[in-house]
Design an enzyme around this catalytic site. Structure first.
Site, PDB file in Angstrom:
ATOM      1  N   LYS A 136     -11.473   1.395  -2.338  1.00  0.00           N
ATOM      2  CA  LYS A 136     -10.426   2.024  -3.143  1.00  0.00           C
ATOM      3  C   LYS A 136     -10.909   2.097  -4.599  1.00  0.00           C
ATOM      4  O   LYS A 136     -11.765   2.927  -4.883  1.00  0.00           O
ATOM      5  CB  LYS A 136      -9.113   1.310  -2.896  1.00  0.00           C
ATOM      6  CG  LYS A 136      -8.635   1.746  -1.486  1.00  0.00           C
ATOM      7  CD  LYS A 136      -7.560   1.003  -0.834  1.00  0.00           C
ATOM      8  CE  LYS A 136      -7.382   1.572   0.586  1.00  0.00           C
ATOM      9  NZ  LYS A 136      -6.654   0.689   1.476  1.00  0.00           N
ATOM     10  N   SER A 153       0.804  -1.225   0.000  1.00  0.00           N
ATOM     11  CA  SER A 153       0.000   0.000   0.000  1.00  0.00           C
ATOM     12  C   SER A 153       0.836   1.275   0.000  1.00  0.00           C
ATOM     13  O   SER A 153       0.421   2.277  -0.554  1.00  0.00           O
ATOM     14  CB  SER A 153      -0.941  -0.003   1.198  1.00  0.00           C
ATOM     15  OG  SER A 153      -0.222  -0.113   2.410  1.00  0.00           O
ATOM     16  N   HIS A 164      -5.100  -2.680  -3.058  1.00  0.00           N
ATOM     17  CA  HIS A 164      -4.642  -1.793  -4.137  1.00  0.00           C
ATOM     18  C   HIS A 164      -4.466  -2.537  -5.458  1.00  0.00           C
ATOM     19  O   HIS A 164      -3.785  -2.054  -6.351  1.00  0.00           O
ATOM     20  CB  HIS A 164      -3.335  -1.103  -3.732  1.00  0.00           C
ATOM     21  CG  HIS A 164      -3.496  -0.285  -2.496  1.00  0.00           C
ATOM     22  ND1 HIS A 164      -3.941   1.019  -2.510  1.00  0.00           N
ATOM     23  CD2 HIS A 164      -3.327  -0.612  -1.194  1.00  0.00           C
ATOM     24  CE1 HIS A 164      -4.031   1.464  -1.263  1.00  0.00           C
ATOM     25  NE2 HIS A 164      -3.654   0.493  -0.440  1.00  0.00           N
TER      26      HIS A 164
HETATM   27  C1  LIG Z   1      -6.804   0.417   2.881  1.00  0.00           C
HETATM   28  C2  LIG Z   1      -6.271  -0.920   3.180  1.00  0.00           C
HETATM   29  C3  LIG Z   1      -6.978  -1.805   3.994  1.00  0.00           C
HETATM   30  C4  LIG Z   1      -8.191  -1.399   4.760  1.00  0.00           C
HETATM   31  O1  LIG Z   1      -9.314  -1.306   3.945  1.00  0.00           O
HETATM   32  P1  LIG Z   1     -10.520  -0.382   4.428  1.00  0.00           P
HETATM   33  O2  LIG Z   1     -11.656  -0.841   3.573  1.00  0.00           O
HETATM   34  O3  LIG Z   1     -10.107   1.012   4.180  1.00  0.00           O
HETATM   35  O4  LIG Z   1     -10.730  -0.686   5.868  1.00  0.00           O
HETATM   36  C5  LIG Z   1      -6.488  -3.078   4.136  1.00  0.00           C
HETATM   37  N1  LIG Z   1      -5.346  -3.454   3.541  1.00  0.00           N
HETATM   38  C6  LIG Z   1      -4.639  -2.629   2.758  1.00  0.00           C
HETATM   39  C7  LIG Z   1      -3.400  -3.119   2.110  1.00  0.00           C
HETATM   40  C8  LIG Z   1      -5.071  -1.332   2.566  1.00  0.00           C
HETATM   41  O5  LIG Z   1      -4.349  -0.508   1.826  1.00  0.00           O
END
Ligand SMILES: *Cc1c(COP(=O)(O)O)cnc(C)c1O
Length: 384
Positions: free
Chosen positions: A240, A182, A210
């Site tokens: 995302k 991330s 991602h």
């Molecule tokens: C953003 C993210 C999460 C968390 O997801 P949310 O839906 O925002 O709680 C989990 N793992 C990774 C690698 C992330 O970048």
């Protein structure tokens, strides 16, 4: 003043002194890539809304329609009354897209990881994690009570050495990695990890927060090669590239059923708002029908990297590592002066000494916007 307030103030002062105090700033994301802060319109290069689907007219309309029909909230946990019919549609679509037997949707990506991991491993079991894994994979690992061993970033030899040393003394073993990291934007060596998992009778879990919508033709990090990678547990988020909110696990039917029964963050929490689920269904439909859209964020990242002589990107996430927290915050402020929103990322989100600008690219960024950011970064001596 109470001891509680003293305690909090003292902690905050220490963060301030290290340049690590965080503050939230109201940010009005008024368009696909526009963000207004303090009355100023900026071009945002720090959203995870990689396909700008949170602003897509069809997605907004789907959310509006579902909200009118089913109401703003789900009214209960999924096992009681909160399981709107939209869930079936979303979970089938995700399972089909990820080519798995089953899928279950959680309240968020964070809730997915802290729900899934403790269902599968516990005391006496082993978890291997990449050192750069997302915080919620570590949280899930700690909550499980299993022994957690951390291997150096993408270092298969280190992972193998840890398995050789510790696997035999434990019951089950889970290997968990970000599919796309991330804060660094690089990929995990998934096929090699899958082979290692098979060799040591371990279960591989990838966090594809991602990856979905932006790599592997939009299907995510298990779809980078000619054949689908052997990953029995593919989790990700709907917040995302999908542009909505929620998390998912794509897996086999028995595993999904076990977690429906025993996953605490699945069972003991309210279902998602129907409008959010409808938005995710529509967004996934757009991703499925438009591979060209899915390819654009990485292409935009590549344009930026080429202009600044950075290594070619593997995802829409490009780190520009500056080192010290204060330096990053100054750089971010200077970019904001020039009309660009690129927030600084500091420890403990990233390791000490690796504070960075994390530049993320959307399908909606224009070449002029990207070139403008390149020029601003050059002018400030930040890269290139
Ligand atoms: C953003 C993210 C999460 C968390 O997801 P949310 O839906 O925002 O709680 C989990 N793992 C990774 C690698 C992330 O970048």
């Amino acid at each position: 003043m109470t001891s509680l307030d003293d305690f909090a103030r003292d902690k905050l002062e220490r963060l301030e002194a290290q340049g690590l105090r965080r503050r939230m700033i109201p940010t009005d994301r008024f368009s696909e890539t526009g963000a207004r802060r303090g009355g100023r319109d900026l071009v945002s290069f720090c959203c995870n809304d990689y396909l700008s689907l949170s602003h897509h007219p069809e997605v907004i309309e789907a959310a509006r329609e579902a909200t009118s029909r089913y109401g703003t909230g789900s009214g209960g946990s999924r096992l009681i009354s909160g399981n709107t019919p939209l869930y079936d549609e979303l979970e089938s679509a995700l399972a089909r897209w990820k080519q798995t037997e089953d899928c279950l949707v959680f309240g968020s990506g964070y809730l997915t990881n802290v729900g899934v991991i403790p269902c599968l491993v516990g005391k006496g079991d082993l978890i291997l994690q990449d050192e750069l894994n997302h915080s919620c994979l570590f949280a899930g690992g700690r909550m499980s009570g299993a022994t957690v061993r951390v291997f150096r970033h993408n270092d298969l030899d280190h992972a193998r050495a840890l398995l050789r040393e510790h696997r035999a003394a434990h019951g089950q073993c889970l290997i968990a990695v970000d599919g796309v990291f991330s804060m660094d934007g690089d990929l995990a060596p998934i096929d090699a990890l899958a082979a290692l998992a098979r060799e040591y009778d371990s279960w591989l879990m990838t966090d594809d927060a991602h990856g979905l919508g932006v790599v592997g033709g939009g299907r995510g990090s298990s779809f980078l090669g000619p054949v689908k990678s052997d990953v029995p547990l593919q989790m990700g988020t709907l917040s995302k590239a999908i542009g909505a909110y929620g998390g998912y696990l794509c897996t086999s039917q028995p595993v999904a059923d076990l977690i429906r029964n025993r996953g605490r963050s699945f069972v003991y929490t309210t279902g998602l708002p129907p409008g959010t689920i409808a938005a995710a269904i529509k967004a996934l439909e757009i991703i499925e029908r438009d591979p060209e859209l899915c390819a654009r964020p990485v292409a935009n990242a590549a344009r930026f990297c080429a202009a600044l002589n950075l290594a070619a990107p593997e995802s829409p996430v490009v780190p520009v590592i500056l080192g010290e927290a204060n330096r990053v915050m100054e750089a971010s402020a200077a970019l904001q002066q020039r009309g660009y929103l690129v927030t600084g990322i500091r420890p403990p989100t990233v390791p000490d000494g690796t504070a960075r600008l994390r530049v993320t690219f959307s399908s909606a960024h224009t070449h002029a916007e990207i070139d403008g950011l390149v020029a601003a970064m050059r002018e400030l001596g930040l890269a290139g």
